[in-house]
Scaffold this active site. Sequence first.
Site, PDB file in Angstrom:
ATOM      1  N   HIS A   1       8.248   2.990  -6.217  1.00  0.00           N
ATOM      2  CA  HIS A   1       7.365   1.847  -6.450  1.00  0.00           C
ATOM      3  C   HIS A   1       6.076   2.406  -7.048  1.00  0.00           C
ATOM      4  CE1 HIS A   1       4.827  -1.771  -5.029  1.00  0.00           C
ATOM      5  NE2 HIS A   1       5.536  -2.124  -6.088  1.00  0.00           N
TER       6      HIS A   1
ATOM      7  N   HIS B   1       9.109  -6.061   2.841  1.00  0.00           N
ATOM      8  CA  HIS B   1       9.092  -6.068   1.379  1.00  0.00           C
ATOM      9  C   HIS B   1       8.912  -4.635   0.875  1.00  0.00           C
ATOM     10  CE1 HIS B   1       6.620  -6.303  -2.421  1.00  0.00           C
ATOM     11  NE2 HIS B   1       7.744  -6.896  -2.777  1.00  0.00           N
TER      12      HIS B   1
END
Length: 313
Positions: free
Chosen positions: A106, A32
């Site tokens: 991110h 992920h």
Amino acid sequence: MTAEDSYTTWMGDLSPELTRVPMCSLAIPGSHDSGAYWLDKAGGIAEDEPSILRSMANSCCCVVPIVHRWSLTQKLTVKGQLEHGIRYLDLRLCGRPGSPDVYVAHGLYGHKLVDILMEIKEFLNENPKEFVILDFNHFYNMTSVDHRQVLHLIIGTFGAKILSGDTSMSAWKMTLENIWKTPARIMVFYDHPSRNEFPFFWSEEYIQSPWANTANSLALVNFHERNYNQNVRRGAGELYVWQGILTPSAKTIMANLCSSLESKLVPRATPAFLGWLKKKVPSHVGINICTVDFVDKHDFVREVLSLNKRIQS
């Protein structure tokens, strides 16, 4: 990990019977937010975060370290993940103000996409029987020009190694045995309309990836149990991602400012997810791609690959 536990060539090492199983019916370890193994604390808050957070970072020096701790999702580099057995990569792209390059991001900016693609290419050149699924499904601060630049970059990097989205190979013929008869070693999903200008890429209609969106491990397990028992997979040969991740809410982060995703949520998420997986079966309507954060923990790859033994029985 000892030499006998190495999963660098697990696809090439499969039994002949399993190389004839369609990709949609194999248990495949994935990561992920694969690119968030290194994030630049000196580069400021990335464009994937709200502008209010970027403003807060400018006035409070403690914001960036907190974002950094809660945004890191992996420890291994992308090549390290592939050598560890990961065959599905989830990459989130972001344009960076003042730079002509596209980066993974991110919370903060990570490496340039071009550098990550070269790691993948190097791995495939070194391990010619391995096959990688690359999924681009989050984009931030990118123009149509940026998307075309990325698509040309992918084509230029991998060339004939890309399993084209207009392949004549049906989902049920998309086995390792058949793929090895072609030059293709990578499949690229790209969730943006610019993809339609090229025949090389796959649309998101051929892959499902439902998200539990919870910080509670019991809710995570219940989410997957419902999906598994209710046969939410269409069973038409598309790929399916079972996400074994917990997602921190703002409340979770505020209550644990000195902690991190790795120390607070992963110790609950991955064991709960693997415990749920133990009695499940890979198939075109069952288990397929499985993803977690910090794939090097909790024997994740070994546990996922062990499910493939049930296909034989």
